[in-house]
Design a protein around this motif. Structure first.
Motif, PDB file in Angstrom:
ATOM      1  N   PRO A  23     121.179  33.902  85.547  1.00 33.00           N
ATOM      2  CA  PRO A  23     121.038  33.415  86.924  1.00 33.00           C
ATOM      3  C   PRO A  23     121.346  31.918  87.056  1.00 33.00           C
ATOM      4  CG  PRO A  23     119.174  34.805  86.350  1.00 33.00           C
ATOM      5  CD  PRO A  23     119.968  34.591  85.093  1.00 33.00           C
ATOM      6  N   GLU A  24     120.953  31.152  86.052  1.00 35.10           N
ATOM      7  CA  GLU A  24     121.227  29.712  86.089  1.00 35.10           C
ATOM      8  C   GLU A  24     122.733  29.463  86.029  1.00 35.10           C
ATOM      9  OE1 GLU A  24     120.225  25.848  83.363  1.00 35.10           O
ATOM     10  OE2 GLU A  24     118.723  27.450  83.441  1.00 35.10           O
ATOM     11  N   TRP A  25     123.441  30.206  85.202  1.00 32.56           N
ATOM     12  CA  TRP A  25     124.888  30.059  85.097  1.00 32.56           C
ATOM     13  C   TRP A  25     125.577  30.390  86.412  1.00 32.56           C
ATOM     14  CZ3 TRP A  25     128.302  27.820  82.081  1.00 32.56           C
ATOM     15  CH2 TRP A  25     127.898  27.441  80.795  1.00 32.56           C
ATOM     16  N   CYS A  30     128.747  28.229  90.859  1.00 31.42           N
ATOM     17  CA  CYS A  30     128.950  28.123  92.307  1.00 31.42           C
ATOM     18  C   CYS A  30     128.971  26.665  92.739  1.00 31.42           C
ATOM     19  CB  CYS A  30     127.848  28.878  93.052  1.00 31.42           C
ATOM     20  SG  CYS A  30     127.741  28.467  94.799  1.00 31.42           S
ATOM     21  N   LEU A  31     127.987  25.899  92.311  1.00 41.43           N
ATOM     22  CA  LEU A  31     127.899  24.498  92.724  1.00 41.43           C
ATOM     23  C   LEU A  31     129.077  23.691  92.185  1.00 41.43           C
ATOM     24  CD1 LEU A  31     124.073  23.811  92.401  1.00 41.43           C
ATOM     25  CD2 LEU A  31     125.397  24.262  94.469  1.00 41.43           C
ATOM     26  N   GLY A  47     108.313  19.031  85.729  1.00 44.81           N
ATOM     27  CA  GLY A  47     108.764  20.416  85.802  1.00 44.81           C
ATOM     28  C   GLY A  47     110.092  20.668  85.124  1.00 44.81           C
ATOM     29  N   HIS A  48     110.765  19.636  84.670  1.00 41.06           N
ATOM     30  CA  HIS A  48     112.068  19.758  84.026  1.00 41.06           C
ATOM     31  C   HIS A  48     112.981  20.687  84.822  1.00 41.06           C
ATOM     32  CE1 HIS A  48     110.039  17.760  80.782  1.00 41.06           C
ATOM     33  NE2 HIS A  48     109.204  18.760  80.648  1.00 41.06           N
ATOM     34  N   PRO A  49     113.417  20.257  86.014  1.00 50.75           N
ATOM     35  CA  PRO A  49     114.244  21.126  86.865  1.00 50.75           C
ATOM     36  C   PRO A  49     115.498  21.602  86.146  1.00 50.75           C
ATOM     37  CG  PRO A  49     113.719  19.061  87.967  1.00 50.75           C
ATOM     38  CD  PRO A  49     113.235  18.938  86.579  1.00 50.75           C
ATOM     39  N   ASP A  50     115.935  22.821  86.492  1.00 48.47           N
ATOM     40  CA  ASP A  50     117.135  23.376  85.870  1.00 48.47           C
ATOM     41  C   ASP A  50     118.369  22.564  86.238  1.00 48.47           C
ATOM     42  OD1 ASP A  50     115.789  25.597  84.652  1.00 48.47           O
ATOM     43  OD2 ASP A  50     115.618  26.467  86.655  1.00 48.47           O
ATOM     44  N   LEU A  51     118.459  22.146  87.495  1.00 50.49           N
ATOM     45  CA  LEU A  51     119.584  21.338  87.958  1.00 50.49           C
ATOM     46  C   LEU A  51     119.044  20.158  88.767  1.00 50.49           C
ATOM     47  CD1 LEU A  51     121.763  24.255  89.333  1.00 50.49           C
ATOM     48  CD2 LEU A  51     122.084  23.096  87.178  1.00 50.49           C
TER      49      LEU A  51
END
Length: 181
Positions: A23-25, A30-31, A47-51
């Motif tokens: 899902p992260e990929w 997309c972005l 929280g160490h955000p994914d992006l």
């Protein structure tokens, strides 16, 4: 009853990754295709955000429905905590108390981290795993892009003062009368 032995279950659970998930990929691709640039798994932010998109002051969390209890209702009516499954998150029947407590802790931690990020001036967006299924993926990603663009426009809005109106005399503007004379 669990169909796997304790050792097999342990191996399966250890193999689950917290970074670079499918899902992260999907969100990252997309972005990137749409021109958004980001940093991955920032250790400097809570929280160490994914992006992390610094230009937009936005953190994106791509959450798994099971691990973060998407659409799960947890109630505590002066009795042991009960949990109701949702269509995208099924709590295991074995060791149920452990899983309920773990998911509840994850939900509470997510809320606290997003509050801290908001106090620091960051926007937080959560994208759920079930929102990236093929049927609704395009709608979710378009909504994400729309939200990021709206955040940027709101943050960079220029207050425009209306053009000053001149007083009218006899149907003509004052400045126009002076020129005709």
């Amino acid at each position: 009853m669990d169909k796997l032995s304790a050792e097999q279950r342990h191996k399966n659970m250890v193999a689950i990754r917290s970074k670079d998930t499918k899902p992260e990929w999907i969100v990252r691709q997309c972005l990137w295709k749409r021109g958004f640039r980001y940093r991955l798994n920032s250790r400097k932010l809570p929280g160490h955000p994914d992006l992390v998109l610094r230009k937009y002051r936005t953190c994106i969390f791509v959450n798994g429905c099971f691990w973060h209890g998407h659409k799960v209702t947890i109630t505590n009516n002066y009795e042991p905590i009960t949990i109701e499954n949702s269509e995208c998150c099924k709590i295991p029947q074995t060791n149920r108390e452990f899983w309920v407590a773990k998911i509840r802790r994850n939900q509470e931690r997510d809320i606290e981290e997003q509050k801290v990020l908001a106090e620091m001036g960051w926007h937080s967006i959560t994208v759920w795993e079930c929102e990236l299924k093929p049927k609704v993926r395009e709608q979710t990603l378009e909504s994400l892009v729309f939200t990021l663009n709206k955040i940027w426009l709101d943050d960079h809005r220029v207050d425009v003062k209306p053009y000053p109106q001149l007083e009218e005399e006899g149907g003509m503007l004052k400045a126009a009368e002076e020129r005709t004379v």
